[in-house]
Motif scaffolding. Structure first.
Motif, PDB file in Angstrom:
ATOM      1  N   PRO A   1      33.352  26.149 -20.562  1.00 14.48           N
ATOM      2  CA  PRO A   1      32.664  24.906 -20.147  1.00 14.48           C
ATOM      3  C   PRO A   1      33.044  24.472 -18.728  1.00 14.48           C
ATOM      4  O   PRO A   1      32.203  23.961 -17.983  1.00 14.48           O
ATOM      5  N   GLN A   2      34.316  24.703 -18.359  1.00 18.55           N
ATOM      6  CA  GLN A   2      34.755  24.335 -17.003  1.00 18.55           C
ATOM      7  C   GLN A   2      34.059  25.221 -15.968  1.00 18.55           C
ATOM      8  O   GLN A   2      33.612  24.750 -14.914  1.00 18.55           O
ATOM      9  N   LEU A   3      33.969  26.500 -16.259  1.00 17.83           N
ATOM     10  CA  LEU A   3      33.325  27.424 -15.326  1.00 17.83           C
ATOM     11  C   LEU A   3      31.842  27.086 -15.169  1.00 17.83           C
ATOM     12  O   LEU A   3      31.304  27.147 -14.052  1.00 17.83           O
ATOM     13  N   ILE A   4      31.182  26.736 -16.277  1.00 17.49           N
ATOM     14  CA  ILE A   4      29.771  26.333 -16.210  1.00 17.49           C
ATOM     15  C   ILE A   4      29.620  25.101 -15.317  1.00 17.49           C
ATOM     16  O   ILE A   4      28.675  24.994 -14.525  1.00 17.49           O
ATOM     17  N   LYS A   5      30.577  24.209 -15.424  1.00 19.32           N
ATOM     18  CA  LYS A   5      30.565  22.998 -14.586  1.00 19.32           C
ATOM     19  C   LYS A   5      30.597  23.357 -13.101  1.00 19.32           C
ATOM     20  O   LYS A   5      29.898  22.741 -12.285  1.00 19.32           O
ATOM     21  N   TYR A   6      31.377  24.370 -12.754  1.00 23.95           N
ATOM     22  CA  TYR A   6      31.524  24.739 -11.339  1.00 23.95           C
ATOM     23  C   TYR A   6      30.295  25.459 -10.779  1.00 23.95           C
ATOM     24  O   TYR A   6      30.221  25.686  -9.569  1.00 23.95           O
ATOM     25  N   LEU A   7      29.324  25.795 -11.641  1.00 22.12           N
ATOM     26  CA  LEU A   7      28.064  26.334 -11.132  1.00 22.12           C
ATOM     27  C   LEU A   7      27.322  25.289 -10.304  1.00 22.12           C
ATOM     28  O   LEU A   7      26.443  25.628  -9.498  1.00 22.12           O
ATOM     29  N   LYS A   8      27.682  24.018 -10.489  1.00 16.83           N
ATOM     30  CA  LYS A   8      27.036  22.936  -9.729  1.00 16.83           C
ATOM     31  C   LYS A   8      27.643  22.747  -8.351  1.00 16.83           C
ATOM     32  O   LYS A   8      27.143  21.951  -7.549  1.00 16.83           O
ATOM     33  N   SER A   9      28.702  23.466  -8.052  1.00 21.95           N
ATOM     34  CA  SER A   9      29.362  23.303  -6.756  1.00 21.95           C
ATOM     35  C   SER A   9      28.420  23.700  -5.619  1.00 21.95           C
ATOM     36  O   SER A   9      27.661  24.659  -5.730  1.00 21.95           O
ATOM     37  N   ASP A  10      28.498  22.972  -4.529  1.00 21.29           N
ATOM     38  CA  ASP A  10      27.694  23.298  -3.347  1.00 21.29           C
ATOM     39  C   ASP A  10      28.289  24.477  -2.577  1.00 21.29           C
ATOM     40  O   ASP A  10      27.606  25.077  -1.751  1.00 21.29           O
ATOM     41  N   SER A  11      29.562  24.777  -2.824  1.00 26.82           N
ATOM     42  CA  SER A  11      30.199  25.894  -2.127  1.00 26.82           C
ATOM     43  C   SER A  11      29.703  27.215  -2.708  1.00 26.82           C
ATOM     44  O   SER A  11      29.808  27.457  -3.916  1.00 26.82           O
ATOM     45  N   ILE A  12      29.174  28.053  -1.845  1.00 30.03           N
ATOM     46  CA  ILE A  12      28.647  29.346  -2.313  1.00 30.03           C
ATOM     47  C   ILE A  12      29.752  30.172  -2.956  1.00 30.03           C
ATOM     48  O   ILE A  12      29.550  30.799  -4.000  1.00 30.03           O
ATOM     49  N   VAL A  13      30.940  30.157  -2.355  1.00 27.61           N
ATOM     50  CA  VAL A  13      32.044  30.948  -2.906  1.00 27.61           C
ATOM     51  C   VAL A  13      32.425  30.434  -4.288  1.00 27.61           C
ATOM     52  O   VAL A  13      32.595  31.212  -5.235  1.00 27.61           O
ATOM     53  N   VAL A  14      32.517  29.113  -4.431  1.00 31.51           N
ATOM     54  CA  VAL A  14      32.964  28.532  -5.710  1.00 31.51           C
ATOM     55  C   VAL A  14      31.956  28.832  -6.818  1.00 31.51           C
ATOM     56  O   VAL A  14      32.325  29.333  -7.893  1.00 31.51           O
ATOM     57  N   HIS A  15      30.677  28.539  -6.587  1.00 32.06           N
ATOM     58  CA  HIS A  15      29.729  28.791  -7.698  1.00 32.06           C
ATOM     59  C   HIS A  15      29.525  30.284  -7.948  1.00 32.06           C
ATOM     60  O   HIS A  15      29.231  30.703  -9.069  1.00 32.06           O
ATOM     61  N   THR A  16      29.733  31.100  -6.920  1.00 34.03           N
ATOM     62  CA  THR A  16      29.643  32.548  -7.131  1.00 34.03           C
ATOM     63  C   THR A  16      30.812  33.041  -7.973  1.00 34.03           C
ATOM     64  O   THR A  16      30.631  33.843  -8.904  1.00 34.03           O
ATOM     65  N   TYR A  17      32.018  32.578  -7.668  1.00 32.91           N
ATOM     66  CA  TYR A  17      33.187  32.973  -8.454  1.00 32.91           C
ATOM     67  C   TYR A  17      33.036  32.519  -9.901  1.00 32.91           C
ATOM     68  O   TYR A  17      33.413  33.232 -10.833  1.00 32.91           O
ATOM     69  N   ALA A  18      32.474  31.325 -10.092  1.00 30.40           N
ATOM     70  CA  ALA A  18      32.270  30.819 -11.455  1.00 30.40           C
ATOM     71  C   ALA A  18      31.306  31.737 -12.208  1.00 30.40           C
ATOM     72  O   ALA A  18      31.567  32.127 -13.358  1.00 30.40           O
ATOM     73  N   ALA A  19      30.200  32.103 -11.565  1.00 32.17           N
ATOM     74  CA  ALA A  19      29.212  32.985 -12.203  1.00 32.17           C
ATOM     75  C   ALA A  19      29.821  34.351 -12.499  1.00 32.17           C
ATOM     76  O   ALA A  19      29.622  34.922 -13.583  1.00 32.17           O
ATOM     77  N   CYS A  20      30.581  34.874 -11.552  1.00 31.20           N
ATOM     78  CA  CYS A  20      31.196  36.191 -11.721  1.00 31.20           C
ATOM     79  C   CYS A  20      32.192  36.186 -12.875  1.00 31.20           C
ATOM     80  O   CYS A  20      32.233  37.122 -13.687  1.00 31.20           O
ATOM     81  N   THR A  21      32.986  35.115 -12.968  1.00 36.73           N
ATOM     82  CA  THR A  21      33.996  35.024 -14.027  1.00 36.73           C
ATOM     83  C   THR A  21      33.333  34.879 -15.389  1.00 36.73           C
ATOM     84  O   THR A  21      33.759  35.499 -16.375  1.00 36.73           O
ATOM     85  N   ILE A  22      32.282  34.051 -15.469  1.00 32.93           N
ATOM     86  CA  ILE A  22      31.527  33.912 -16.721  1.00 32.93           C
ATOM     87  C   ILE A  22      31.014  35.270 -17.184  1.00 32.93           C
ATOM     88  O   ILE A  22      31.151  35.653 -18.356  1.00 32.93           O
ATOM     89  N   GLU A  23      30.426  36.010 -16.248  1.00 36.66           N
ATOM     90  CA  GLU A  23      29.869  37.325 -16.592  1.00 36.66           C
ATOM     91  C   GLU A  23      30.940  38.257 -17.134  1.00 36.66           C
ATOM     92  O   GLU A  23      30.725  38.972 -18.119  1.00 36.66           O
ATOM     93  N   LYS A  24      32.101  38.240 -16.516  1.00 35.83           N
ATOM     94  CA  LYS A  24      33.168  39.150 -16.933  1.00 35.83           C
ATOM     95  C   LYS A  24      33.757  38.724 -18.283  1.00 35.83           C
ATOM     96  O   LYS A  24      34.147  39.568 -19.086  1.00 35.83           O
ATOM     97  N   ILE A  25      33.822  37.416 -18.544  1.00 39.23           N
ATOM     98  CA  ILE A  25      34.326  36.936 -19.843  1.00 39.23           C
ATOM     99  C   ILE A  25      33.347  37.326 -20.959  1.00 39.23           C
ATOM    100  O   ILE A  25      33.755  37.751 -22.045  1.00 39.23           O
ATOM    101  N   LEU A  26      32.042  37.191 -20.699  1.00 36.59           N
ATOM    102  CA  LEU A  26      31.040  37.556 -21.708  1.00 36.59           C
ATOM    103  C   LEU A  26      31.078  39.047 -22.042  1.00 36.59           C
ATOM    104  O   LEU A  26      30.632  39.469 -23.105  1.00 36.59           O
ATOM    105  N   LEU A  27      31.626  39.826 -21.131  1.00 33.23           N
ATOM    106  CA  LEU A  27      31.735  41.269 -21.333  1.00 33.23           C
ATOM    107  C   LEU A  27      32.976  41.648 -22.136  1.00 33.23           C
ATOM    108  O   LEU A  27      33.088  42.778 -22.617  1.00 33.23           O
ATOM    109  N   MET A  28      33.917  40.704 -22.263  1.00 31.31           N
ATOM    110  CA  MET A  28      35.192  41.021 -22.921  1.00 31.31           C
ATOM    111  C   MET A  28      35.023  41.242 -24.423  1.00 31.31           C
ATOM    112  O   MET A  28      34.243  40.555 -25.078  1.00 31.31           O
ATOM    113  N   LYS A  29      35.775  42.206 -24.919  1.00 31.10           N
ATOM    114  CA  LYS A  29      35.767  42.476 -26.356  1.00 31.10           C
ATOM    115  C   LYS A  29      37.151  42.278 -26.931  1.00 31.10           C
ATOM    116  O   LYS A  29      38.150  42.280 -26.202  1.00 31.10           O
TER     117      LYS A  29
END
Length: 973
Positions: free
Chosen positions: A507-535
């Motif tokens: 939920p915190q990472l989803i919140k950071y998708l609203k950040s205006d900083s390209i680096v911040v919202h990109t890192y949030a998206a990247c981390t979400i993607e990698k967590i969803l891949l975890m088994k």
């Protein structure tokens, strides 16, 4: 094409049009130039335009680029049936003209022609162009540094591949040839050029040229010494190394770069020298040993006196890498073992080069894409931070306790500075960088860190310094760099932190998708993607199930999609990959969101098609569309028509505009959509598209071939037999087959296409052409026999026998030449059937040979009866023995390097991949099928077969056969 003023003027006009921003002007010009590439004199006409002084410089440069790309596409003679696309006279003329033309051309043209020489050299040098080096070396005596530097740049371009070529006798022979001719003149030029630095000490312009020459000479030195230490350079180390040392410690105020961002020639030269001495320290330390102490001292002084400006970054990085290489050699570890030395390295070299500088801040804010590329994609190999970290990692291998103690203290001090005053965010940034860099011992792209050091307790550190920062509500608050750092911490250590902690961050990472900083919202998206891949451990289920994700799915998908509306992230590959992964995790639970999502995706597709510039973003966009089709049509097969209605107009525009980058994707999606139809339900949209798919120009592009074959096979599979003659244009398909089968790289695609025709096309339509098909196959067998081709050919013969009957196969081959079938059995089938690979292919081979044994009377009579038992043995071997992996001596499999680099490569869409199709679904177990067929054969000739078996099979083979008979509940009589 005649070399005339009129043709040169016409070519100049087309070149000018290729520079137009208007696609309606540019594309026709590009297509015209592509269409005349095969004409004799075309490349010479290009060179004449490039050399003509009265032609506008931009057109001359465009001509040079066009010539280089022409050489890149066509110089290598492909063994795929296309033959040589460059006339022999043109080849000879190009090699006669290009060196002098290159050396006398202006800089931008010289660079393009130098690259062209390098490409030609890669294929022709030295065997087909033995005088190239002599021609170049002669120019060293010209005294004209424009010409000398042209030669040096070409030599560098030609030799730099030695840095990554695999060792081979052919490579050693070529390098020896180069060294025999080039090493001595290069050394003499190096010494003479060094002497000129004193002669022109007050002339800035002359010094720029001279030191640029020394820079390129140093690069060539690196290439020629990379594979092994040449005897000549070992004998002349006393010439090279003192000069390298002098250049490393030389300061030339006249050449100080005015710009703090870009390195000047001296920074570049010193960087290259650091690379050269690192190479020697790493590979030739015994021979280099006496020079090393002076270089260590020089590099240390350079590190402690060089400023923080970005122009010095590569120099400092290479200098640090040199120290790391020295520290990694056991004989030099005593230089570093004293705790005071380690502390000094930490204080004076490591920490200063890990600090977040103003230039880093500017990069973070103004060029987020480059910042991300360096920080999380691992392309920071030439940055100060990475090099400093690598040095510490080397030292910690040998002095872990001391290093962890020193840096542990620094981490605590810097964290305390931030806790006291949050304006000190740069202190915490360095601390986090140290932790994320030094705490990881083992790391993979898929899982992140899998093994950690003892620098800090990662769970405890996360609880105290990461999660509280992540929990802050103000996503656009101060210190966005720090926000990116804490997200990156979760990304990197996701596999070693507790699963519940990782899940709680979603939920915190989803919140950071609203950040205006390209680096911040990109890192949030990247981390979400990698967590969803975890088994779960041991390859279990995903740690976040569809049910767990569903409550936050709306926020997740809307948050990710909203990022694509933010300036600078319109084509953010990490965000698109996050959307793809979210849909994959949700599956059917994603359906409520797709009605809103798919139109946005198609709108985005229309936008990027106008100028495809982000290949990874485009790939994930197509993957997401395919996934949407899969999810919806699985629940509602009729929805395929809605997708077709939405996508066909966009695809049509792409095909009309010839958007080459997207063609392979379009063909894959069209294949998937067509495969979802029932047979006989091919709509008018597909019917109108079909003739275009047979266009020869499409088949010239390597990336199109696999998806086009799949699409044609879908047409064949879904077309009603009554429609085939009018719609499929069998002769056109056979033309495609002929082109594919002639290519070593694509012959397997030809076999797949023919397999579909045999399976689904009425016999009366195909039969008139089959003799010519067999003749083509035998011609290819005799001219270019490879393991892959033979495997495909055996499978084809067997598939033909299954569909048209074993007698038909024998008659077809014997119709080409009497008793030829026996030669095919002896020289092809029996020799190589054990090499057939793939479960479906091996099943086809087994069933096809069973047909020959049990349904062809000719196999029980002379001259073919002698092959009956050997064929039966071959089937038993298919069932019981491993695949034969030996290869033909003529094998020459096309790998990616052999394919034409200028063309768009084929990119498989994972979610569009076709499930393995078994054309013999009606036959369950091929062993039982063999047993039943033998039993039926025995019934037609009582007593004959058992006697043949008893004399022809070994005891072990008889045991296997008896097992098949028992399993099939039949017996032989």
């Amino acid at each position: 094409m005649e070399i005339s003023e009129e043709n040169m003027m016409s070519l100049s006009n087309y070149l000018q049009q290729t520079l137009s921003v208007d696609i309606n002007v540019r594309r026709p010009a590009e297509k015209f130039l592509e269409s005349v590439e095969g004409n004799q004199n075309y490349p010479l006409l290009l060179l004449h335009v490039v050399d003509k002084q009265t032609v506008d410089m931009t057109i001359r440069i465009a001509g040079a680029v066009a010539f280089k790309n022409y050489i890149k596409r066509n110089w290598k003679v492909e063994e795929d049936g296309r033959g040589d696309r460059i006339h022999a006279m043109d080849r000879k003329a190009i090699k006669g003209l290009i060196i002098n033309l290159m050396l006398h051309s202006p800089g931008p043209i010289q660079k393009q022609l130098s690259d062209a020489v390098s490409i030609i050299g890669r294929h022709d040098f030295p065997d087909k162009w033995p005088n190239l080096l002599t021609e170049m070396i002669d120019k060293f005596n010209s005294g004209d540094f424009h010409i000398i530097n042209g030669v040096l740049h070409t030599a560098h371009s030609l030799f730099k591949r030695y840095r990554h070529e695999f060792k081979s006798q052919e490579l050693w022979t070529e390098i020896k040839f180069v060294l025999d001719k080039f090493a001595k003149p290069l050394t003499e030029l190096f010494v003479a050029t060094n002497q000129l630095t004193a002669t022109h000490a007050t002339n800035r312009e002359a010094l720029e040229i001279i030191y640029n020459s020394l820079l390129v000479i140093s690069k060539i030195f690196y290439s020629l010494n990379f594979q092994d230490l040449p005897e000549f350079f070992e004998d002349n180390m006393s010439v090279w190394m003192p000069h390298f040392h002098a250049l490393l410690i030389t300061d030339i105020p006249l050449l100080h770069a005015d710009d703090d961002s870009d390195p000047g020639v001296m920074e570049l030269l010193k960087s290259q020298i650091c690379s050269n001495i690192e190479l020697y320290a790493q590979k030739y330390d015994e021979e280099f040993q006496s020079y090393l102490p002076d270089f260590v001292k020089a590099v240390w002084n350079l590190l402690v006196t060089t400023g923080q400006q970005p122009k010095y970054d590569t120099l400092v990085s290479n200098a640090l890498q040199f120290l790391a290489t020295v520290a990694n050699r056991s004989q030099y570890q005593h230089l570093f073992q004293d705790e005071n030395v380690l502390s000094s390295i930490c204080e004076k070299v490591v920490i200063p080069n890990m600090e977040f500088r103003v230039s880093d801040e500017e990069l973070f804010e103004d060029n987020a894409e480059e910042y991300i590329r360096r920080d999380i994609e691992g392309s920071d190999v030439d940055t100060r931070r990475r090099a400093a970290c690598d040095l510490v990692k080397v030292l910690s291998k040998y002095f872990e306790e001391k290093i962890m103690s020193i840096f542990g203290a620094y981490v605590q001090t810097m964290l305390a500075a931030y806790d006291q005053n949050q304006a000190n965010w740069k202190s915490k940034d360095v601390a986090l960088y140290l932790v994320t860099s030094l705490a990881s011992k083992g790391q993979t792209q898929k899982h992140g860190v899998t093994q950690s050091s003892q620098l800090v307790n990662l769970e405890e550190f996360a609880g105290k310094h990461i999660l509280p920062e992540l929990a802050k509500d103000d996503v656009n608050g101060p210190s966005p760099v720090l926000k990116a750092d804490v997200i990156k911490y979760i990304m990197i250590f996701r596999s070693v932190l507790r699963t519940d902690v990782v899940i709680s961050t979603m939920p915190q990472l989803i919140k950071y998708l609203k950040s205006d900083s390209i680096v911040v919202h990109t890192y949030a998206a990247c981390t979400i993607e990698k967590i969803l891949l975890m088994k779960a451990p041991n390859g279990g289920a995903p740690i976040i199930s569809s049910e767990t994700l569903a409550p936050i799915a709306n926020d997740l998908i809307s948050g990710l999609m909203s990022v694509l509306d933010k300036q600078g992230s319109e084509e953010n590959e990490y965000v698109m990959k996050g959307i793809m992964r979210s849909l994959s995790a949700l599956q059917e639970a994603a359906i409520p969101y797709l009605a809103d999502l798919v139109p946005k995706l198609t709108h985005k597709l229309k936008a990027v098609a106008k100028n495809p510039s982000k290949p990874h973003f485009n790939h994930y966009l197509f993957e997401t569309l395919v996934l949407s089709i899969r999810i919806v049509c699985k629940q509602n097969p009729g929805a395929v028509q809605m997708f077709e209605a939405a996508l066909f107009p966009i695809f049509h525009e792409m095909l009309v505009q010839d958007v080459q980058e997207f063609m392979p994707y379009v063909f894959q999606i069209l294949s998937l959509l067509l495969e979802l139809h029932e047979r006989g339900q091919i709509s008018e949209m597909y019917v109108e598209l079909y003739p275009f798919l047979l266009s020869p120009i499409l088949w010239e592009r390597t990336g199109n071939i696999h998806p086009l074959v799949r699409l044609l096979r879908a047409f064949i599979m879904k077309c009603e037999p009554t429609q085939m003659e009018s719609m499929l244009k069998i002769q056109g398909l056979l033309g495609v087959f002929q082109k594919l089968i002639a290519s070593k790289a694509n012959d397997h695609e030809g076999f797949l296409l023919m397999q579909s025709l045999i399976e689904f096309c009425p016999n009366e339509l195909l039969n008139p052409f089959m003799k010519q098909v067999f003749i083509l196959l035998f011609q290819r067998l005799s001219s270019s026999k490879t393991t892959k081709y033979v495997k495909g050919l055996i499978t084809f013969f067997c598939f033909y026998a299954i569909n048209y009957g074993a007698n038909s196969l024998i008659q077809m081959i014997d119709g080409i030449q009497p008793q030829m079938f026996g030669m095919v059995l002896e020289k092809v089938v029996l020799t190589d059937v054990q090499k057939v690979s793939g479960p479906v292919e091996r099943k086809i081979a087994a069933v096809g040979i069973t047909k020959l044994l049990c349904e062809a009377p000719a196999m029980l009579e002379q001259p073919y009866a002698q092959f009956w038992c050997p064929l039966l043995k071959s089937i038993i071997s298919i069932f019981e023995l491993p695949q034969d992996d030996t290869t033909q001596p003529e094998d020459n499999f096309a790998d990616m390097e052999d394919l034409q680099g200028y063309e768009v490569a084929y990119s498989q869409l994972s979610f569009a991949s076709k499930t393995t199709y078994d054309p013999l679904q009606g036959i369950g177990d091929a062993r039982c099928h063999l047993a039943q067929s033998l039993s039926q054969l025995c019934a037609t000739a009582p007593g004959k077969i058992p006697s043949v078996l008893s004399s022809g099979l070994s005891e072990v083979e008889m045991q296997h056969l008896q097992q098949y008979l028992t399993a099939a509940n039949v017996q032989l009589s």
